[in-house]
Design a protein around this motif. Structure first.
Motif, PDB file in Angstrom:
ATOM      1  N   ASN A   5       0.845  -1.187   0.000  1.00 48.19           N
ATOM      2  CA  ASN A   5       0.000   0.000   0.000  1.00 48.19           C
ATOM      3  C   ASN A   5       0.882   1.238   0.000  1.00 48.19           C
ATOM      4  O   ASN A   5       2.046   1.179   0.417  1.00 48.19           O
ATOM      5  CB  ASN A   5      -0.899   0.031   1.242  1.00 48.19           C
ATOM      6  N   HIS A   6       0.333   2.366  -0.426  1.00 52.30           N
ATOM      7  CA  HIS A   6       1.097   3.604  -0.363  1.00 52.30           C
ATOM      8  C   HIS A   6       1.492   3.933   1.074  1.00 52.30           C
ATOM      9  O   HIS A   6       2.472   4.651   1.315  1.00 52.30           O
ATOM     10  CB  HIS A   6       0.298   4.755  -0.986  1.00 52.30           C
ATOM     11  N   LEU A  22       5.085   3.237   1.620  1.00 49.71           N
ATOM     12  CA  LEU A  22       6.007   4.274   1.160  1.00 49.71           C
ATOM     13  C   LEU A  22       6.024   5.456   2.120  1.00 49.71           C
ATOM     14  O   LEU A  22       7.084   6.020   2.420  1.00 49.71           O
ATOM     15  CB  LEU A  22       5.610   4.751  -0.239  1.00 49.71           C
ATOM     16  N   TRP A  23       4.841   5.835   2.608  1.00 53.78           N
ATOM     17  CA  TRP A  23       4.780   6.944   3.561  1.00 53.78           C
ATOM     18  C   TRP A  23       5.535   6.583   4.845  1.00 53.78           C
ATOM     19  O   TRP A  23       6.184   7.441   5.456  1.00 53.78           O
ATOM     20  CB  TRP A  23       3.327   7.299   3.867  1.00 53.78           C
ATOM     21  N   GLY A  34      -4.730   3.157  -9.071  1.00 53.54           N
ATOM     22  CA  GLY A  34      -4.348   2.945  -7.686  1.00 53.54           C
ATOM     23  C   GLY A  34      -5.221   1.892  -7.030  1.00 53.54           C
ATOM     24  O   GLY A  34      -6.310   1.573  -7.512  1.00 53.54           O
ATOM     25  N   THR A  74      -2.345  11.684  -2.639  1.00 54.52           N
ATOM     26  CA  THR A  74      -1.055  11.289  -3.194  1.00 54.52           C
ATOM     27  C   THR A  74      -0.385  12.419  -3.970  1.00 54.52           C
ATOM     28  O   THR A  74       0.832  12.417  -4.137  1.00 54.52           O
ATOM     29  CB  THR A  74      -1.205  10.064  -4.112  1.00 54.52           C
ATOM     30  N   MET A 132       5.465   0.639  -7.368  1.00 51.90           N
ATOM     31  CA  MET A 132       4.443   1.450  -6.719  1.00 51.90           C
ATOM     32  C   MET A 132       4.869   2.912  -6.645  1.00 51.90           C
ATOM     33  O   MET A 132       4.047   3.818  -6.848  1.00 51.90           O
ATOM     34  CB  MET A 132       4.148   0.907  -5.311  1.00 51.90           C
ATOM     35  N   GLU A 133       6.136   3.164  -6.387  1.00 53.46           N
ATOM     36  CA  GLU A 133       6.615   4.546  -6.275  1.00 53.46           C
ATOM     37  C   GLU A 133       6.471   5.293  -7.596  1.00 53.46           C
ATOM     38  O   GLU A 133       6.133   6.486  -7.609  1.00 53.46           O
ATOM     39  CB  GLU A 133       8.066   4.573  -5.815  1.00 53.46           C
ATOM     40  N   GLY A 137       4.213   4.722  -9.824  1.00 52.10           N
ATOM     41  CA  GLY A 137       2.810   4.790 -10.221  1.00 52.10           C
ATOM     42  C   GLY A 137       2.493   3.958 -11.445  1.00 52.10           C
ATOM     43  O   GLY A 137       1.380   4.012 -11.975  1.00 52.10           O
TER      44      GLY A 137
END
Length: 321
Positions: free
Chosen positions: A43-44, A47-48, A164, A244, A307-308, A310
């Motif tokens: 999931n994003h 990354l966060w 997404g 995002t 994922m980074e 996109g």
């Protein structure tokens, strides 16, 4: 045990903090249970976390991963609800709720420990890879649509940012529930995929829609905010669960919001009961999560990189065997 974890915080180059290697076995706690992970999805949020959002440096090293499906201590196939402390089970009534990887080690490992209350049976109709996609992105979309937007069959919904995880889930769930779904994406191939999944039409961001919609599913943030507000019918609802592209739009559209009596609703994750409903919905309707890529855990960096950028449509899943 082998795991993918945050070793350092780097706000500008988050993948600099990602490490793959051996980590200690999960600690045993009263009221908690250990699950052997079979599949876990990105999931994003991961990354966060590598950027330090929601993950303080004093919690490092932290195994990443919110979602998982696997085998519990009794040999049963299970899915994990990743919100810890929502009801106090396993942590006590005074602890604030958190998501796995914020205070407790996550699921990108061979084993993970969670409160026993957070374990749900996995429907036999779903594979481990499919079930692992549901607890964050798909649960978020389910809550946005059916709890916070309050839409009904026949209503029109705009989903911003097709491709997404949450947006893709909203398109598939909306179609299955009898909604008229419109979508946007900067990418022509993603617009086509959105239509293939059930959107009536897909447009470039900012395009005028054929009609005003009852609700907007917003995860993009600043880049699409003005379009989201302008696309609503009077009295409509925009539900936002992410940003995002940033959380400070150049035009907040406040005049339009109050003059047309629009509703802005924030949405985060979902409840255990909603996850149980989502699992049942998928099992009985044949709806399945859209998988972009399945990788072994030791290739987790490839998934993070994809994922980074996109450059994905649907969920990236990591497997342990």
């Amino acid at each position: 045990m082998f795991a993918a974890y945050a070793a350092r915080i780097d706000r500008d180059q988050p993948l600099n903090g990602l490490e793959l290697g051996e980590r200690p076995e999960p600690e045993k706690r009263p009221g908690w249970t250990t699950v052997t992970v079979k599949a876990a999805s990105l999931n994003h949020h991961d990354l966060w976390s590598l950027r330090g959002v929601g993950l303080p440096e004093d919690k490092l090293p932290m195994i990443l991963g919110c979602d998982a499906a696997g085998i519990d201590e009794h040999g049963d196939e299970v899915v994990l609800h990743s919100v810890i402390g929502q009801t106090g089970h396993g942590v006590g009534p005074d602890e604030k709720r958190s998501i796995l990887t914020e205070h407790y080690q996550g699921t990108f490992a061979e084993r993970v420990t969670v409160p026993a209350w957070n374990v749900l049976p996995k429907p036999k109709e779903l594979s481990f890879e499919e079930a692992a996609c549901l607890p964050t992105a798909w649960l978020t979309a389910y809550r946005m649509l059916f709890t916070n937007a309050g839409v009904r069959p026949g209503d029109a919904v705009l989903v911003q940012g097709a491709g997404g995880g949450v947006a893709t889930a909203a398109i598939v769930l909306g179609k299955a529930a009898g909604l008229r779904v419109f979508a946007t994406s900067r990418d022509e191939a993603k617009r086509k995929r959105a239509v293939d999944l059930g959107a009536i039409e897909a447009f470039e961001p900012g395009a005028r829609l054929p009609q005003r919609v009852d609700a907007v599913i917003e995860t993009v943030g600043a880049a699409t905010w003005s379009h989201s507000i302008k696309s609503l019918r009077p009295g409509g609802t925009v539900v936002i669960s992410g940003a995002t592209s940033g959380d400070r739009p150049s035009h907040a559209e406040l005049t339009r919001i109050f003059f047309q009596e629009l509703k802005v609703v924030g949405s985060t994750m979902g409840s255990k009961d909603e996850l149980a409903d989502l699992l049942a919905f998928c099992a009985t309707t044949g709806v399945r999560p859209v998988l972009d890529q399945v990788l072994p855990l030791d290739r987790a960096r490839e998934g993070f990189e994809r994922m980074e950028t996109g450059d994905l449509f649907g969920k990236i899943v990591l497997t342990t065997s």
